[in-house]
Every structure is written in structure tokens, then in C-alpha cells.
Write an enzyme that holds these catalytic residues in place. Sequence first.
Site, PDB file in Angstrom:
ATOM      1  N   ALA A   9       0.804  -1.227   0.000  1.00  0.00           N
ATOM      2  CA  ALA A   9       0.000   0.000   0.000  1.00  0.00           C
ATOM      3  C   ALA A   9       0.834   1.273   0.000  1.00  0.00           C
ATOM      4  O   ALA A   9       0.312   2.350  -0.287  1.00  0.00           O
ATOM      5  CB  ALA A   9      -0.937   0.009   1.209  1.00  0.00           C
ATOM      6  N   HIS A 358      24.103  -9.344 -45.883  1.00  0.00           N
ATOM      7  CA  HIS A 358      24.456  -7.979 -45.515  1.00  0.00           C
ATOM      8  C   HIS A 358      23.493  -6.951 -46.091  1.00  0.00           C
ATOM      9  O   HIS A 358      22.941  -7.107 -47.170  1.00  0.00           O
ATOM     10  CB  HIS A 358      25.891  -7.616 -45.947  1.00  0.00           C
TER      11      HIS A 358
END
Length: 451
Positions: A9, A358
Site C-alpha cells: 500500500a 548484408h
Amino acid sequence: MVVVAILAAGRGTRMKSDLPKVLHSLGGRSLVERVIDSVEPLSPSRRLVIVGYQAEQVKTGLQSPNLEFVEQTVQLGTGHAIQQLLPHLEGYRGDLLVLNGDVPLLRTQTLEQLLQTHQTNQNAATILTSHLPNPKGYGRVFCNGNNIVQQIVEDKDCSPAQRQNHRINAGIYCFRWENLAQVLPHLEANNAQKEYYLTDAVTQVGQVMAVDVEDYQEILGINDRLQLATAYEILQRRVKEQWMMAGVTLIDPNSITIDDTVELQPDVIIEPQTHLRGSTVIQSGSRIGPGSLIENSQLGANVTVHYSVVTDSTIQDGTKIGPYAHLRGHAQVGANCRIGNFVELKNTELGDRTNVAHLSYLGDATAGTQVNIGAGTITANYDGVKKHRTKIGDRTKTGSNSVLVAPVTLGDDVYVAAGSTVTEDVPNDSLVIARTRQVIKLGWRRKSGES
């Protein structure tokens, strides 16, 4: 039978954050989620989370059908928090295990020991204690030779002699609920903070026994960012020691981070500056790094990943990734593939022995086996409104600087000429040339100069 109550809380003002303290992340999971996970093997009959500050946000962050939320609208101390359980546990005859939502390093084995001691000795309450090297600020616990608690003294109230006792109260409790329920309504806020303390109930319920946790780091609470970082270091040390003892090689462990949700097989090698996160699984013989991030991904055996980022993806055995590749959005790469430098795969499936060596982007694409994607090939998958798929058949090859404009399908054994922009489907065993014919104008520079 045991019910678990988790105190969640508080605001956590020292965190200096709008986010409730218990929702701050530690190694991929929130603090309170780690606490909840630690009690699951105990099979509690109920799991009660006491919420207060930003209650709705905490509830949203803990979406689970197994959790019940109890609101503490005004935070008046730990005793007041447990008082909120009275209407929810009316008629209950079992035990209550009380944990803090900001103590995330507790091991399940420690909680099992606490419960076993509590139930075997039929205690009214059993508390977890530890010996700290520097106990300043903690309440001291004084026990007899049988570990029966005689006294709990707050640090500020300790005499010089009492301060020599380094046994502290960890704030983890197991109560016989019937005893505690009788005491809770009578707690008083006779302190400077005007709060109701659960420790006041401990001394009133009956026989109280202490269980000492050997590793005091388990009970460290998180109150600020520095303590959060310290907890992360402790967690990382645990995880990395576990995997090294299980046959995983970590080269320069201090530069590596591994979430405790990751699964690794023996003979995996993790190189420096590599980070493994989420539900990642890596099989035997794979070598990851240096300089890689793998998140929520499954990697097969003998996979290599160098200087690359892989998220939410699957890579099969023997595939090589990188350097400088990016796989994301549920990419699926087959066995013995090569994904080279400056390649991005998004929501793309590649068959076995396919190479994207690539400078390529494949998004929303499917490629078969033994495909070769030439340098600079991209799939143009977005038309400005929605995304479309590209399908590439087995053994197809694309030349350098090709653009495949989706939706488009290339059949098996297709050759795409370099520099082509392909906008229509191509049948099997075809060569596609989709570029302007080269034009050479002789003497162009001389003639343009004369004009």
C-alpha cells in the site's frame, strides 16, 4: 492451511517516482511480482494483496485471477494494514503469512522453513530474523536458548548493551490467525508517527518463535534507487553463479546480465557485454556475444550471435547471426542460415540454409530453403495504409539492390537481376529484370562543356 497477505500500500517517497514502489522492476519483474512468485510453491489457499497508494495502478500491474485485493485507503502502519483483513478472514482457522511487497529477494526455501517451524511448534506467531553486520535502524530481537522471543526493542530505544545484539526483525511473520484476530482491534498508535505497528501484536498473541535466515541479503527491503541497484547486483550474482555451476561459461561475468527467467543449457558460452532477458532459451553449444541483447527468444544448438539484437524471435540450430543484425517481431530463422551485418528481419520466416549476408531488410516475408538474398535487398511491405507480405520460393536468389514491392510472390529457382524493382509475381525457374536499360552517351562531358 495458509493465507498469504502482501503489504503493497505504500507510496515509497524515497524512490522519487510517480510509479508505486512495488511496481518498480527488478530483473524484468516488479518487486511485488517477485514476492508473489516466491509464495506460489507453498500453495496458499488465498493470496491477499493490500493496496493503497495508486491502488488501481497496482491492480492493473498485477492482473491475476489468483489474487485478491484489499484496500487500505489511509496508510496508518503495518498493524492498520493487517486490520483491513478482519472482514475478509472472518471464521478462518488457519495461518497467515505476512510479507512485504518491497522485499523481493526472499527464497521460497526460507518461507518453507518459517512455516514448518511455526506449525511444528504450534506457535502463535513465528518471525523471521537475521544477523546484520550493521543493524543500525532495525529493531533488535532477544530470544532465549530455544529461540522463543522474549523482547523486541526498537533501535532508538536500545541501551548500549542491547545494541551489541545484531539479531534484527526482518518484518516477515507467520501468525495463527485466531490469535492475531483477537489482538488486532486493540492495537494502539502510541508512537511519534501515530501509526499502528504489527510488531505490537507480536508480543501479545502468545508464544512467539524466531527463525534466523542465514543470508541476510534475502530480507533487504527496497526504499530508494540505490537499494534497488544493490538488490539487482545480488540477484545477478545468484543467477550467474547458478548457471556457471550448471556448465555455462560466462566470460567477464560482471559485464553480463541474465534475467532469472532465462534458460540455458550446458556448454553455452556468453561473451562480455551481453544481456539475456525475459523468457529466452539457449541450447547447448551456442555462443552469444560479445555485445548482444537476446530477449524473449529461443535459440537452438550451436547458434552464434555477435553484436546483435534478437527480440521475440526463434533461431534454429547452427545459424550464425551478425555482426550488427536485428531480429524482431517474431522472426523465425531456420537451421544453418547466415544473417549478416546490418540485416534486419521483422515478422519474417526463413527456411534452412538461407543466407541474408548484408545490408538488407526483410519485413513481413517468408523465404524458403537455400535462398540467397543479395546485398541491399529490401521488401517494401508498407503501402502507406497497411503492410503486405512477400513470399520467396526455394533456391531463389536476389541480386544486389533489389526491391520487392509487396504483396508479391517469387517462385522457386527465381533469379532477380541486380537493381530490379519487382512489383508483380514471378513464376518458378525465371529470371526477372525490372530496371531501366542502361544508356551510354559517348563524348557526353565534352559536348556538355561546349554548350
